[in-house]
Design an enzyme around this catalytic site. Structure first.
Site, PDB file in Angstrom:
ATOM      1  N   CYS A 143      -2.905 -15.436   5.105  1.00  0.00           N
ATOM      2  CA  CYS A 143      -3.488 -15.139   3.873  1.00  0.00           C
ATOM      3  C   CYS A 143      -4.060 -16.848   2.704  1.00  0.00           C
ATOM      4  O   CYS A 143      -4.684 -16.929   2.134  1.00  0.00           O
ATOM      5  CB  CYS A 143      -3.169 -14.250   2.953  1.00  0.00           C
ATOM      6  SG  CYS A 143      -1.862 -12.638   4.219  1.00  0.00           S
ATOM      7  N   ARG A 173       3.360   8.959  -0.072  1.00  0.00           N
ATOM      8  CA  ARG A 173       4.122   9.787  -0.847  1.00  0.00           C
ATOM      9  C   ARG A 173       3.024  10.707  -1.087  1.00  0.00           C
ATOM     10  O   ARG A 173       3.563  12.040  -0.856  1.00  0.00           O
ATOM     11  CB  ARG A 173       3.780   8.956  -2.654  1.00  0.00           C
ATOM     12  CG  ARG A 173       5.114   9.865  -3.261  1.00  0.00           C
ATOM     13  CD  ARG A 173       5.981  10.427  -2.494  1.00  0.00           C
ATOM     14  NE  ARG A 173       7.284  10.654  -3.279  1.00  0.00           N
ATOM     15  CZ  ARG A 173       6.859  11.966  -2.949  1.00  0.00           C
ATOM     16  NH1 ARG A 173       6.450  12.462  -1.483  1.00  0.00           N
ATOM     17  NH2 ARG A 173       7.642  13.087  -3.514  1.00  0.00           N
ATOM     18  N   CYS A 214      -6.957 -18.680   2.974  1.00  0.00           N
ATOM     19  CA  CYS A 214      -8.312 -18.036   1.980  1.00  0.00           C
ATOM     20  C   CYS A 214      -7.949 -18.081   0.313  1.00  0.00           C
ATOM     21  O   CYS A 214      -8.229 -18.616  -0.525  1.00  0.00           O
ATOM     22  CB  CYS A 214      -8.727 -17.319   2.507  1.00  0.00           C
ATOM     23  SG  CYS A 214      -9.893 -17.224   3.855  1.00  0.00           S
ATOM     24  N   HIS A 215      -7.038 -17.687   0.763  1.00  0.00           N
ATOM     25  CA  HIS A 215      -6.601 -17.384  -0.788  1.00  0.00           C
ATOM     26  C   HIS A 215      -5.244 -17.828  -1.710  1.00  0.00           C
ATOM     27  O   HIS A 215      -4.852 -17.565  -2.797  1.00  0.00           O
ATOM     28  CB  HIS A 215      -5.850 -15.593  -0.783  1.00  0.00           C
ATOM     29  CG  HIS A 215      -6.881 -14.709  -0.707  1.00  0.00           C
ATOM     30  ND1 HIS A 215      -8.101 -14.725  -1.761  1.00  0.00           N
ATOM     31  CD2 HIS A 215      -6.521 -14.335   0.356  1.00  0.00           C
ATOM     32  CE1 HIS A 215      -8.998 -13.887  -0.523  1.00  0.00           C
ATOM     33  NE2 HIS A 215      -8.143 -13.227   0.475  1.00  0.00           N
ATOM     34  N   CYS A 221      -9.596  -7.925   5.466  1.00  0.00           N
ATOM     35  CA  CYS A 221      -9.252  -9.533   5.417  1.00  0.00           C
ATOM     36  C   CYS A 221      -8.875 -10.287   7.080  1.00  0.00           C
ATOM     37  O   CYS A 221      -9.079 -10.869   8.003  1.00  0.00           O
ATOM     38  CB  CYS A 221      -8.103  -9.723   4.638  1.00  0.00           C
ATOM     39  SG  CYS A 221      -8.837 -10.909   3.382  1.00  0.00           S
ATOM     40  N   CYS A 257       2.440  21.004 -10.884  1.00  0.00           N
ATOM     41  CA  CYS A 257       3.826  20.198 -10.852  1.00  0.00           C
ATOM     42  C   CYS A 257       4.025  19.048 -11.921  1.00  0.00           C
ATOM     43  O   CYS A 257       4.665  19.061 -12.573  1.00  0.00           O
ATOM     44  CB  CYS A 257       4.226  19.411  -9.814  1.00  0.00           C
ATOM     45  SG  CYS A 257       5.000  21.060  -8.398  1.00  0.00           S
ATOM     46  N   HIS A 258       2.315  17.943 -12.018  1.00  0.00           N
ATOM     47  CA  HIS A 258       2.041  16.774 -12.751  1.00  0.00           C
ATOM     48  C   HIS A 258       1.669  17.185 -14.122  1.00  0.00           C
ATOM     49  O   HIS A 258       1.306  15.947 -15.029  1.00  0.00           O
ATOM     50  CB  HIS A 258       2.293  16.193 -11.245  1.00  0.00           C
ATOM     51  CG  HIS A 258       3.277  15.417 -10.603  1.00  0.00           C
ATOM     52  ND1 HIS A 258       4.725  15.305 -10.479  1.00  0.00           N
ATOM     53  CD2 HIS A 258       2.624  15.819  -8.881  1.00  0.00           C
ATOM     54  CE1 HIS A 258       4.898  15.321  -9.527  1.00  0.00           C
ATOM     55  NE2 HIS A 258       3.943  16.050  -8.327  1.00  0.00           N
ATOM     56  N   CYS A 262       3.962  15.032  -0.436  1.00  0.00           N
ATOM     57  CA  CYS A 262       4.115  16.219  -1.215  1.00  0.00           C
ATOM     58  C   CYS A 262       2.554  16.899  -0.671  1.00  0.00           C
ATOM     59  O   CYS A 262       3.239  18.782  -1.300  1.00  0.00           O
ATOM     60  CB  CYS A 262       3.131  15.133  -2.781  1.00  0.00           C
ATOM     61  SG  CYS A 262       3.742  15.027  -4.136  1.00  0.00           S
TER      62      CYS A 262
END
Lengths: 283, 158
Positions: A98, A240, A101-102, A136, A202-203, A244
């Site tokens: 990584c 996650r 390049c970064h 990448c 729910c949220h 759910c």
């Protein structure tokens, strides 16, 4: 009297209710230095349904909250260190890391987490951070892609998130991403599975309330990837989501699928204005 | 041969019992969402209903409702109304409508339908997250629903 005694009585009386507490008013101060924005005015696109957006941090116990306030206590930081090593490890046919390049992750990745998922003009698609990492790996490094929800990927997401901690989530919802954002919104309100439950049930409609032993949050994802005490590992957003959706007795979508990309885009935009917290600590 | 006819007889008795049961698709709701006819033709067992209401893998009513009579079961949710006194507030037919498909009584309610097998978006095979490989079964059986109704009917205002 005994103001103290009065307080003691009041505290004693209110104790049984504390299990059913709403979001708390605590302040998230990171490493005793930086105060993070964990409550703020809801973005304009939510103005019909709520006034304030709140980090899931406010719905957790003081003990869990404390784990996230100190990087030496935060169990996710072990994985950040691991990803820091991976950042500099050469892999694949192109013999690149990584860093090739970064360069310095602290500079090149500052602000990146805050704007993902985002439109990639060259590819002509909406990309999540994980998709970009794998692009990448495959096309720049000539290395094998990581499993979307695997440990290497969630650790790298955590390393990249750390570089944006404290910056406001600022995901674009218009222009080329708009149709996918609309798709995500539709999914958010779709009542799936045999339990016919939507994300919103729910949220959006019930946050702050208890569902059995769980304190429902707004389902914000500004803290992802998140270290869950429940499974003692880092979890990314799609993992996650999958859990759910499964719990609505539905057939889930696949992590990395365009369906979950759309949902992530929409849910991320519901947290526009909250600070990036990843890697957070949750139940 | 004798054994065969005996088996056959048992099978027939079995299906006769099943035939008396109202299938999820055949539940008759009145205009207010109530269901007058018992799903089984048999009275429910309130003691069994209490167990079903408090058990996570069964009715799990306590996930959303507080029930003082089930105080021994830890962690009652607070999404739906408390069920204390529900036996005074609702008739048996109304409770049956709420249990089988509460959306017929309260349009848009969050409460799942416990006796419904079709009309879902992306239904899964129970809690596996996978697509179902066979026909869906209701969350609770007809008798389990009658048992829960019998239990809730005992919850009177003090």
């Amino acid at each position: 009297m005994n103001y103290k005694a009065l307080t003691a009585i009041a505290v004693a009386l209110s104790l049984p209710l504390s299990a059913y507490a709403d979001a708390d008013d605590d302040t998230l101060v990171l490493n005793e230095e930086e105060t993070l924005v964990t409550k703020t005015a809801a973005p304009a696109h939510l103005s019909d349904v709520m006034d304030e957006v709140m980090s899931g941090w406010h719905f957790r116990s003081d003990e869990t909250q404390a784990l996230q306030m100190d990087d030496f206590e935060n169990p996710a930081m072990v994985f950040v260190d691991k990803a820091f090593d991976a950042w500099e490890t050469v892999e694949g046919t192109e013999e690149k890391s990584c860093a090739s390049c970064h360069d310095d992750v602290e500079e090149s990745m500052a602000g990146v987490r805050a704007v993902y998922p985002k439109w990639n003009e060259q590819a002509g698609e909406v990309r999540t951070l994980a998709m970009q990492v794998n692009d990448c790996r495959e096309n720049q490094m000539g290395a094998k892609p990581w499993k979307y929800t695997g440990g290497d990927m969630t650790a790298m997401e955590a390393l990249i998130s750390v570089q944006s901690r404290g910056m406001p989530v600022n995901v674009a919802i218009d222009g080329p991403v708009q149709s996918m954002w609309e798709q995500g919104k539709e999914m958010y309100y779709a009542r799936t599975g045999q339990l016919e439950l939507s994300c919103a049930n729910c949220h959006e409609d019930s946050y702050g309330l208890m569902i059995r032993a769980d304190h429902l949050s707004q389902g914000q994802i500004n803290g992802f990837p998140t270290y869950r005490l429940k499974n003692a590992k880092l979890n990314n957003v799609h993992a996650r989501f999958k859990g759910c959706v499964r719990d609505t007795r539905a057939e889930t979508y696949k992590p990395g699928s365009s369906d979950f990309v759309a949902l992530e885009l929409y849910v991320a935009s519901r947290g526009n204005g909250l600070a990036v917290e990843g890697p957070s600590v949750r139940n | 041969m004798k054994r065969l006819s005996l088996t056959l007889a048992l099978c027939l008795t079995g299906s006769a019992t099943l035939a008396a049961e109202v299938a999820p698709k055949d539940v008759q709701y009145n205009e207010d969402g109530a269901v007058a006819a018992s799903l089984t033709g048999q009275p429910g067992d309130a003691a069994s209903g209490a167990v079903i209401a408090g058990t996570k893998s069964l009715g799990n009513c306590v996930a959303c409702h507080q029930v003082t009579a089930l105080a021994d079961v830890p962690f009652h949710g607070e999404i739906g109304p408390s069920l204390d006194g529900a036996g005074d507030r609702w008739t048996e037919a109304e409770l049956r409508g709420l249990m089988t498909n509460a959306k017929m009584t309260f349009e848009g309610t969050m409460m799942p339908a416990f006796y419904k097998v079709e009309g879902f978006i992306r239904p899964g095979a129970a809690y596996t997250g996978k697509a179902p490989t066979e026909a869906l079964t209701p969350i609770l059986t007809a008798q389990e629903i009658e048992d829960v109704i019998a239990f809730i009917a005992t919850l009177k205002e003090e």
